[in-house]
Enzyme design. Structure first.
Site, PDB file in Angstrom:
ATOM      1  N   TYR A 103       0.796  -1.230   0.000  1.00 43.40           N
ATOM      2  CA  TYR A 103       0.000   0.000   0.000  1.00 43.40           C
ATOM      3  C   TYR A 103       0.829   1.280   0.000  1.00 43.40           C
ATOM      4  O   TYR A 103       0.263   2.372  -0.084  1.00 43.40           O
ATOM      5  CB  TYR A 103      -0.960  -0.012   1.202  1.00 43.40           C
ATOM      6  CG  TYR A 103      -1.929  -1.171   1.152  1.00 43.40           C
ATOM      7  CD1 TYR A 103      -2.836  -1.289   0.101  1.00 43.40           C
ATOM      8  CD2 TYR A 103      -1.918  -2.168   2.130  1.00 43.40           C
ATOM      9  CE1 TYR A 103      -3.705  -2.365   0.019  1.00 43.40           C
ATOM     10  CE2 TYR A 103      -2.797  -3.239   2.068  1.00 43.40           C
ATOM     11  CZ  TYR A 103      -3.685  -3.344   1.012  1.00 43.40           C
ATOM     12  OH  TYR A 103      -4.544  -4.401   0.925  1.00 43.40           O
ATOM     13  N   HIS A 106      -8.621   2.095  -5.476  1.00 45.25           N
ATOM     14  CA  HIS A 106      -7.769   1.182  -4.705  1.00 45.25           C
ATOM     15  C   HIS A 106      -6.323   1.557  -4.932  1.00 45.25           C
ATOM     16  O   HIS A 106      -5.917   1.822  -6.078  1.00 45.25           O
ATOM     17  CB  HIS A 106      -7.986  -0.273  -5.139  1.00 45.25           C
ATOM     18  CG  HIS A 106      -9.393  -0.717  -4.924  1.00 45.25           C
ATOM     19  ND1 HIS A 106      -9.905  -0.981  -3.681  1.00 45.25           N
ATOM     20  CD2 HIS A 106     -10.413  -0.889  -5.793  1.00 45.25           C
ATOM     21  CE1 HIS A 106     -11.174  -1.299  -3.791  1.00 45.25           C
ATOM     22  NE2 HIS A 106     -11.510  -1.250  -5.067  1.00 45.25           N
TER      23      HIS A 106
HETATM   24  C1  DQA Z   1      -7.573  -1.785  -0.978  1.00 47.15           C
HETATM   25  C2  DQA Z   1      -7.627  -3.215  -1.529  1.00 47.15           C
HETATM   26  C3  DQA Z   1      -8.500  -4.086  -0.666  1.00 47.15           C
HETATM   27  O1  DQA Z   1      -8.524  -5.410  -1.168  1.00 47.15           O
HETATM   28  C4  DQA Z   1      -7.983  -4.129   0.753  1.00 47.15           C
HETATM   29  O2  DQA Z   1      -8.858  -4.884   1.577  1.00 47.15           O
HETATM   30  C5  DQA Z   1      -7.726  -2.796   1.319  1.00 47.15           C
HETATM   31  C6  DQA Z   1      -7.161  -1.755   0.473  1.00 47.15           C
HETATM   32  C7  DQA Z   1      -6.587  -0.890  -1.768  1.00 47.15           C
HETATM   33  O3  DQA Z   1      -6.690   0.321  -1.640  1.00 47.15           O
HETATM   34  O4  DQA Z   1      -5.719  -1.414  -2.477  1.00 47.15           O
HETATM   35  O5  DQA Z   1      -7.918  -2.561   2.515  1.00 47.15           O
HETATM   36  O6  DQA Z   1      -8.860  -1.207  -1.114  1.00 47.15           O
END
Ligand code: DQA
Length: 146
Positions: free
Chosen positions: A23, A100
């Site tokens: 992330y 995302h």
């Molecule tokens: C997310 C992707 C999701 O699968 C995950 O549960 C997240 C973050 C992303 O920003 O990449 O919490 O939404």
């Protein structure tokens, strides 16, 4: 001035320390600050909200329909599970763009399913914090067209 909501779902308050290899190292406050800076150039006023609770996110979407011209929303883990959030997005008349940080299409199979994406105007994924930036630009254009 038009207004928009930047809505962050569960665990995104942990950005920067949470699985940074996936992330990124940028905190949620930093992302919000960068979007805030951009919004001044774009002439859009932003409000920011993060919650770890599904019902609170639903309340925010319903309330946003009363004041915002659109929403940039990262439903995080609820993307893959929440019929209730999908219904909330479908119920409001303003555009919602799903975001995302990671490229969910290339991750575990359960992340490749989004219950929310079909009722959003579009999705931006895989560009780290910039997914929000690109979504914000798309939202500004959508709002200008509507
Ligand atoms: C997310 C992707 C999701 O699968 C995950 O549960 C997240 C973050 C992303 O920003 O990449 O919490 O939404």
């Amino acid at each position: 001035m038009k207004q928009a909501l930047i809505l962050h779902g569960p665990n995104l308050n942990m950005l920067g320390v949470r699985e940074p290899d996936i992330y990124g190292a940028v905190s949620l406050d930093d992302i919000n600050a960068r979007l805030q800076e951009e919004s001044i150039k774009l002439g859009l006023q932003l409000r920011f909200f993060q919650s770890n609770h599904e019902g609170v996110l639903i309340d925010q979407l319903q309330e946003a329909a009363g004041w915002a011209s659109g929403v940039v929303f990262n439903p995080a883990g609820y993307t893959h599970t929440s019929v209730a959030l999908r219904d909330a997005i479908a119920a409001i008349q303003i555009p919602v763009i799903e975001v995302h940080l990671s490229n969910v299409s290339g991750r575990e199979s359960f992340r490749q399913v989004s219950l929310t994406a079909p009722v959003c105007r579009g999705t931006v994924a895989g560009f780290g914090w910039r997914s929000y930036l690109y979504a914000l630009h798309a939202l500004v254009e959508l709002i200008a067209e509507e």
